[in-house]
Design a protein around this motif. Structure first.
Motif, PDB file in Angstrom:
ATOM      1  N   THR A 129      -5.707  -3.785  16.252  1.00 25.79           N
ATOM      2  CA  THR A 129      -4.615  -3.047  15.640  1.00 25.79           C
ATOM      3  C   THR A 129      -5.004  -2.498  14.270  1.00 25.79           C
ATOM      4  OG1 THR A 129      -3.681  -5.067  14.668  1.00 25.79           O
ATOM      5  CG2 THR A 129      -2.868  -4.412  16.833  1.00 25.79           C
ATOM      6  N   ILE A 130      -4.263  -1.493  13.833  1.00 24.15           N
ATOM      7  CA  ILE A 130      -4.466  -0.888  12.522  1.00 24.15           C
ATOM      8  C   ILE A 130      -4.211  -1.924  11.440  1.00 24.15           C
ATOM      9  CG2 ILE A 130      -3.558   0.874  10.952  1.00 24.15           C
ATOM     10  CD1 ILE A 130      -2.826   2.487  13.483  1.00 24.15           C
ATOM     11  N   ASP A 131      -5.035  -1.919  10.397  1.00 20.72           N
ATOM     12  CA  ASP A 131      -4.868  -2.888   9.310  1.00 20.72           C
ATOM     13  C   ASP A 131      -3.683  -2.524   8.416  1.00 20.72           C
ATOM     14  OD1 ASP A 131      -6.981  -4.355  10.226  1.00 20.72           O
ATOM     15  OD2 ASP A 131      -8.450  -3.393   8.929  1.00 20.72           O
ATOM     16  N   ILE A 132      -3.806  -1.445   7.677  1.00 22.06           N
ATOM     17  CA  ILE A 132      -2.735  -0.988   6.797  1.00 22.06           C
ATOM     18  C   ILE A 132      -2.509   0.502   7.065  1.00 22.06           C
ATOM     19  CG2 ILE A 132      -2.005  -0.593   4.419  1.00 22.06           C
ATOM     20  CD1 ILE A 132      -1.945  -3.497   5.157  1.00 22.06           C
ATOM     21  N   PRO A 133      -1.290   0.920   7.411  1.00 28.62           N
ATOM     22  CA  PRO A 133      -1.039   2.344   7.661  1.00 28.62           C
ATOM     23  C   PRO A 133      -1.248   3.165   6.394  1.00 28.62           C
ATOM     24  CG  PRO A 133       1.021   1.116   7.566  1.00 28.62           C
ATOM     25  CD  PRO A 133      -0.081   0.099   7.554  1.00 28.62           C
ATOM     26  N   GLU A 134      -1.627   4.432   6.583  1.00 30.77           N
ATOM     27  CA  GLU A 134      -1.950   5.273   5.451  1.00 30.77           C
ATOM     28  C   GLU A 134      -0.727   5.724   4.675  1.00 30.77           C
ATOM     29  OE1 GLU A 134      -4.253   8.502   6.904  1.00 30.77           O
ATOM     30  OE2 GLU A 134      -5.991   7.260   7.435  1.00 30.77           O
ATOM     31  N   LYS A 175       1.571  -3.820  -0.961  1.00 29.01           N
ATOM     32  CA  LYS A 175       0.598  -4.635  -0.235  1.00 29.01           C
ATOM     33  C   LYS A 175       1.102  -5.068   1.134  1.00 29.01           C
ATOM     34  CE  LYS A 175      -2.005  -6.476  -4.154  1.00 29.01           C
ATOM     35  NZ  LYS A 175      -2.556  -7.696  -4.787  1.00 29.01           N
ATOM     36  N   SER A 176       2.084  -4.374   1.660  1.00 29.83           N
ATOM     37  CA  SER A 176       2.610  -4.735   2.974  1.00 29.83           C
ATOM     38  C   SER A 176       3.201  -3.500   3.643  1.00 29.83           C
ATOM     39  CB  SER A 176       3.671  -5.836   2.854  1.00 29.83           C
ATOM     40  OG  SER A 176       4.763  -5.387   2.066  1.00 29.83           O
ATOM     41  N   SER A 177       3.474  -3.633   4.925  1.00 29.06           N
ATOM     42  CA  SER A 177       4.053  -2.521   5.676  1.00 29.06           C
ATOM     43  C   SER A 177       4.798  -3.070   6.876  1.00 29.06           C
ATOM     44  CB  SER A 177       2.966  -1.544   6.129  1.00 29.06           C
ATOM     45  OG  SER A 177       2.111  -2.161   7.076  1.00 29.06           O
ATOM     46  N   LEU A 178       5.732  -2.259   7.393  1.00 30.33           N
ATOM     47  CA  LEU A 178       6.492  -2.607   8.586  1.00 30.33           C
ATOM     48  C   LEU A 178       6.574  -1.374   9.467  1.00 30.33           C
ATOM     49  CD1 LEU A 178       8.271  -4.605  10.198  1.00 30.33           C
ATOM     50  CD2 LEU A 178      10.234  -3.707   8.915  1.00 30.33           C
ATOM     51  N   GLU A 206       8.882  -2.511  19.629  1.00 30.07           N
ATOM     52  CA  GLU A 206       7.765  -3.177  18.973  1.00 30.07           C
ATOM     53  C   GLU A 206       8.006  -3.213  17.470  1.00 30.07           C
ATOM     54  OE1 GLU A 206       3.910  -1.855  21.563  1.00 30.07           O
ATOM     55  OE2 GLU A 206       4.941  -0.300  20.416  1.00 30.07           O
ATOM     56  N   ALA A 207       7.563  -4.282  16.844  1.00 33.27           N
ATOM     57  CA  ALA A 207       7.632  -4.399  15.386  1.00 33.27           C
ATOM     58  C   ALA A 207       6.336  -5.025  14.897  1.00 33.27           C
ATOM     59  CB  ALA A 207       8.825  -5.251  14.960  1.00 33.27           C
ATOM     60  N   VAL A 208       5.698  -4.373  13.923  1.00 34.32           N
ATOM     61  CA  VAL A 208       4.439  -4.868  13.372  1.00 34.32           C
ATOM     62  C   VAL A 208       4.590  -4.994  11.852  1.00 34.32           C
ATOM     63  CG1 VAL A 208       1.954  -4.568  13.229  1.00 34.32           C
ATOM     64  CG2 VAL A 208       3.204  -3.599  15.166  1.00 34.32           C
ATOM     65  N   TYR A 209       4.406  -6.203  11.352  1.00 31.30           N
ATOM     66  CA  TYR A 209       4.440  -6.441   9.905  1.00 31.30           C
ATOM     67  C   TYR A 209       3.037  -6.821   9.442  1.00 31.30           C
ATOM     68  CZ  TYR A 209       5.375  -8.619   5.394  1.00 31.30           C
ATOM     69  OH  TYR A 209       5.350  -8.950   4.067  1.00 31.30           O
ATOM     70  N   ARG A 210       2.612  -6.202   8.353  1.00 30.70           N
ATOM     71  CA  ARG A 210       1.283  -6.473   7.806  1.00 30.70           C
ATOM     72  C   ARG A 210       1.415  -6.812   6.331  1.00 30.70           C
ATOM     73  NH1 ARG A 210       1.341  -1.682  10.678  1.00 30.70           N
ATOM     74  NH2 ARG A 210       0.070  -1.599  12.586  1.00 30.70           N
ATOM     75  N   LYS A 211       0.664  -7.813   5.903  1.00 33.29           N
ATOM     76  CA  LYS A 211       0.692  -8.247   4.507  1.00 33.29           C
ATOM     77  C   LYS A 211      -0.732  -8.450   4.008  1.00 33.29           C
ATOM     78  CE  LYS A 211       2.259 -10.137   0.631  1.00 33.29           C
ATOM     79  NZ  LYS A 211       2.964  -9.374  -0.424  1.00 33.29           N
ATOM     80  N   GLN A 212      -1.082  -7.740   2.936  1.00 36.25           N
ATOM     81  CA  GLN A 212      -2.414  -7.837   2.351  1.00 36.25           C
ATOM     82  C   GLN A 212      -2.400  -8.852   1.214  1.00 36.25           C
ATOM     83  OE1 GLN A 212      -5.281  -5.571   3.219  1.00 36.25           O
ATOM     84  NE2 GLN A 212      -6.256  -7.343   2.292  1.00 36.25           N
ATOM     85  N   PHE A 213      -3.236  -9.884   1.318  1.00 37.20           N
ATOM     86  CA  PHE A 213      -3.404 -10.863   0.255  1.00 37.20           C
ATOM     87  C   PHE A 213      -4.690 -10.554  -0.506  1.00 37.20           C
ATOM     88  CE2 PHE A 213      -0.772 -12.856   3.461  1.00 37.20           C
ATOM     89  CZ  PHE A 213       0.253 -13.427   2.708  1.00 37.20           C
ATOM     90  N   ASN A 216      -7.555 -12.049  -0.621  1.00 38.68           N
ATOM     91  CA  ASN A 216      -8.766 -12.146   0.195  1.00 38.68           C
ATOM     92  C   ASN A 216      -8.471 -12.178   1.690  1.00 38.68           C
ATOM     93  OD1 ASN A 216     -10.661 -12.333  -2.003  1.00 38.68           O
ATOM     94  ND2 ASN A 216      -9.918 -14.421  -2.343  1.00 38.68           N
ATOM     95  N   GLY A 217      -7.272 -11.797   2.091  1.00 39.45           N
ATOM     96  CA  GLY A 217      -6.928 -11.914   3.502  1.00 39.45           C
ATOM     97  C   GLY A 217      -5.894 -10.901   3.946  1.00 39.45           C
ATOM     98  N   LEU A 218      -5.704 -10.847   5.259  1.00 40.33           N
ATOM     99  CA  LEU A 218      -4.750  -9.926   5.863  1.00 40.33           C
ATOM    100  C   LEU A 218      -3.985 -10.650   6.961  1.00 40.33           C
ATOM    101  CD1 LEU A 218      -3.632  -7.026   6.220  1.00 40.33           C
ATOM    102  CD2 LEU A 218      -5.483  -6.631   7.876  1.00 40.33           C
ATOM    103  N   LEU A 219      -2.653 -10.560   6.890  1.00 35.42           N
ATOM    104  CA  LEU A 219      -1.761 -11.165   7.879  1.00 35.42           C
ATOM    105  C   LEU A 219      -1.124 -10.057   8.712  1.00 35.42           C
ATOM    106  CD1 LEU A 219      -0.083 -13.633   8.997  1.00 35.42           C
ATOM    107  CD2 LEU A 219       1.604 -13.065   7.229  1.00 35.42           C
ATOM    108  N   LYS A 220      -1.148 -10.241  10.039  1.00 32.72           N
ATOM    109  CA  LYS A 220      -0.491  -9.303  10.948  1.00 32.72           C
ATOM    110  C   LYS A 220       0.451 -10.087  11.862  1.00 32.72           C
ATOM    111  CE  LYS A 220      -4.573  -6.297  11.349  1.00 32.72           C
ATOM    112  NZ  LYS A 220      -5.514  -5.679  12.325  1.00 32.72           N
ATOM    113  N   ILE A 221       1.672  -9.594  11.988  1.00 37.28           N
ATOM    114  CA  ILE A 221       2.645 -10.203  12.895  1.00 37.28           C
ATOM    115  C   ILE A 221       3.162  -9.114  13.820  1.00 37.28           C
ATOM    116  CG2 ILE A 221       4.804 -11.472  13.101  1.00 37.28           C
ATOM    117  CD1 ILE A 221       4.368 -12.513  10.285  1.00 37.28           C
ATOM    118  N   TYR A 222       2.895  -9.270  15.096  1.00 42.05           N
ATOM    119  CA  TYR A 222       3.276  -8.263  16.089  1.00 42.05           C
ATOM    120  C   TYR A 222       4.225  -8.884  17.101  1.00 42.05           C
ATOM    121  CZ  TYR A 222       2.818  -5.168  20.130  1.00 42.05           C
ATOM    122  OH  TYR A 222       3.077  -4.350  21.190  1.00 42.05           O
TER     123      TYR A 222
END
Length: 718
Positions: A224-229, A252-255, A287-294, A296-302
């Protein structure tokens, strides 16, 4: 006084001269050839120089004691060494090739990459979803690649003589347990997920990594895409449905949220159908995709929810009036993944997935209700010791819980419940001996608690670069797969099925052109057999089945010969036989065609602001069993072909009009035959042809994107 000052100055100047040290030497490659232009310097200082045409360098420094000298050059690994400055006056440094640089060898046997960052990318994400005939389904696009069989009455991925159940699908390395929409016999299905969610894919037709298991033939990895543009809203209006999606982005996050409603009745009212539909297929998906950039890390919840509902009268040669069939399916899938860079080149990747699949099926007066709950948890560690040696290891746990209740007026109710947990451990290393030679070695161990077995699967692959444009690869591995729920709900006295893969690959890449040639051999063992037409509670089961699959795959892609035009050609030769399920003897299964060819082309017409695509898919006839003869699976259907077209017209930069027609010529196809259970008065078994529900499928759509840059559009999702 002046004399004293002069003497003091001379003393200081003399000490400075004495303190200067010379750093000198020569830089060469592994064959002894000099490297010109290498950058040589002492770390933490401005002291340094470059090597000349003879590889020689020399400079002075006032530093003393131990220092670190660094020598670097493009396409070579940086050399560093800490030593006394006084010992740096006669260095001979041999630089090693950077195995990660452009043009280095890459392990490709059995593997098709699709992503802009892949060294051996076969298809781009845009290629996947704009393929004519695929109708935006990533599964349909992969069916144009060599090694796959197009099974029109099914729609899933059939890889190199293997059944569709032998290929697993993963999202961000976490397993998808029901990757296809629910359907009925002889009606094709589609992939459940929106294609624009993925930045790249990796499709393995064999010899895949030790990280993946419980699959005899192939693995499809969706990333999946990391962070949308940017933030945007997408509206889709098509002749059979409506969709809307929105992406919201913060620092640092997206939905991202997408919904789609599909109803095939408008299409079925226009195009003649061979199926007697009582209720046209209707579905809703969200569908719902939440992304959070930390740091040193990346969280994805789909999360994804889909429902399917349809009712029809299925033709049956044994039932004159047909068989009423109704299906109501609800599927929920949740995927959470987290990756983090740790200290000292360690990386942590972990994730879980949960799936709940619920089916209500009515066949005549028989009511079937089954529920499958599936869970997957995974933890993986990667360590990069150097450019030449990487290692990853991990552990994962699976649980599949299947429950079914059957109600039929003619016999007592039947209930079954199976909980099938397993744990797997894998470890694997990538070793780059040079820029031209690489090796991957791994092993996977799995223990199944329900069937009570432990299996160890060794796997390895090698790659050698012949020159700057071509290489060869070799892969071997053992693969195990547990019997499916429709069998183990009746018995737990079975071993896993086994396949061994041997693959030889040749890859050529130059100036936007690619040629892949691949030969393979698969040996099947311990395949499950039973003595009834379908798995039943009173069937006799064993692991005495076996088989093989061998063949040659050819792939050619060219996107440079003609401006704004690209095409690819796929060809597969498949020779396979197996003795499994209720087969009387070893024979070619009915989904395997000996010869399969696909030609896909895409042309951007600048003056028309249009992308025009076409695909031609051809296959020789597939075997079927005729009970009027004495040879099991001894006859073949006629070969078939389909010509597909699509056209995307940019009304404006963000508004697209889209038209797609599958099998535009209406070429008839026969997938096989169903024979009567008993002979007629002449002693012959009558039959009916299994054909598609309609000869053509067309889609007309309008796609509108609203984005902050006023440039983004949905062309890559069509």
């Amino acid at each position: 006084m002046i004399k004293i000052l002069l003497l003091s100055f001379l003393n200081v100047y003399t000490c400075a001269l004495i303190a200067q040290s010379t750093v000198a030497g020569k830089v060469v490659d592994k064959t002894g050839n000099p490297i010109e232009g290498a950058n040589v310097y002492i770390v933490g200082s401005y002291d340094g120089s470059s090597s000349d045409k003879n590889g020689a360098f020399s400079f002075t420094t006032s530093l003393s004691a131990k220092q670190t000298v660094s020598i670097s050059f493009l396409s070579f690994e940086t050399f560093t060494k800490t030593m006394l400055v006084s010992e740096m006056d006669a260095l001979t440094v041999v630089l090693k090739e950077d195995v990660n640089s452009l043009g280095s060898v890459v392990l490709t046997a059995g593997n098709f990459s699709a992503g802009d960052n892949s060294k051996a990318s076969v298809l781009s994400p845009l290629d996947i979803v704009t393929t004519a005939g695929a109708a935006g389904d990533y599964i349909g696009a992969f069916q144009t690649l060599p090694g796959t069989s197009s099974v029109g009455e099914d729609g899933r991925l059939f890889v190199r003589g293997g059944d569709a159940d032998e290929t697993n699908v993963y999202i961000d390395d976490i397993k998808v347990f029901q990757p296809y929409n629910a359907s009925a016999n002889n009606l094709p299905t589609r992939g459940r997920f929106s294609p624009f969610l993925f930045k790249g894919t990796n499709f393995s037709t064999g010899g895949f990594s030790a990280e993946y298991g419980d699959a005899l033939s192939g693995v499809l990895l969706l990333n999946t895409i990391d962070i949308p543009e940017q933030e945007k809203t997408e509206i889709s209006l098509i002749n059979v449905g409506l969709g809307i999606g929105h992406t919201e982005k913060w620092k640092k996050s997206s939905l991202n949220i997408n919904t789609f409603y599909l109803n095939l009745k408008p299409y079925q009212d226009i195009v003649d159908q061979r199926v007697d539909w009582i209720k046209a297929p209707e579905s809703f998906s969200g569908e719902a995709v939440y992304r959070k950039q930390f740091e040193n890390g990346l969280l994805k919840i789909y999360n994804a929810l889909s429902t399917t509902n349809f009712k029809l009268i299925q033709d049956d040669i044994n039932v004159l009036q047909g068989i009423p069939f109704q299906l109501k399916n609800t599927n929920f899938y949740s995927n959470t993944s987290y990756s983090s860079a740790l200290k000292k080149d360690w990386k942590l990747t972990t994730g879980t997935s949960f799936s709940l699949d619920n089916n209500h099926i009515t066949i005549n007066e028989t009511k079937i209700h089954n529920t499958t709950k599936s869970f997957h948890a995974k933890l993986k560690l990667n360590k990069r010791f150097s450019n030449r040696f990487q290692w990853h290891t991990g552990i994962e746990h699976y649980v599949e819980n299947f429950e079914e209740r059957v109600q039929d007026p003619s016999f007592l109710n039947f209930e079954s419940k199976v909980e099938n947990p397993s744990t797997a451990f894998f470890t694997e290393t990538n070793v780059f001996f040079s820029k031209k030679f690489a090796m991957k070695v791994g092993v996977r161990t799995v223990h199944n608690y329900f069937l009570d077995y432990t299996k160890i699967s060794p796997r390895t692959s090698l790659a050698y670069q012949l020159n700057t444009t071509s290489q060869i690869s070799l892969a071997y591995g053992d693969f195990y797969q547990a019997p499916k729920s429709d069998i183990i709900k009746y018995t737990n006295h079975l071993a896993p099925e086994k396949a061994s893969h041997l693959i030889l690959n040749y890859l050529y890449q130059k100036n936007g052109r690619m040629l892949r040639l691949e030969g393979y051999y698969k040996n099947y063992d311990q395949l499950v057999k039973y003595d009834t037409s379908q798995p039943e509670y009173n069937s006799s089961y064993n692991n005495l089945g076996n088989g093989y699959a061998s063949g040659i795959d050819v792939f050619w892609k060219d996107k440079k010969s003609v401006k704004n035009f690209e095409y690819w050609l796929s060809y597969s030769y498949l020779n396979t036989k197996r003795d499994y399920k209720n087969f009387e003897n070893s024979a070619t299964p009915n989904f395997a065609a000996t010869h399969t060819t696909s030609l896909v082309g895409k042309y951007w017409v600048q003056d028309w602001k249009s992308m025009v695509g076409t695909s031609l898919n051809m296959a020789t006839g597939r075997p079927y069993n005729n009970p009027n003869t004495n040879v099991f699976q001894g006859e073949k259907t006629k070969g078939f072909s389909t010509l597909n077209l699509n056209w995307a017209y940019l009304i404006t930069q963000q508004k697209i009009l889209y038209l797609s027609v599958t099998n535009i010529l209406g070429t008839p196809a026969t997938y096989g035959y169903q024979y009567a259970h008993t002979p007629n008065s002449n002693g012959d078994f009558e039959r009916r042809a299994i054909q598609p529900a309609a000869d053509r499928f067309f889609l007309v759509g309008f796609f509108w994107t609203l984005s902050s840059d006023k440039k983004d559009n949905q062309l890559n999702t069509l």
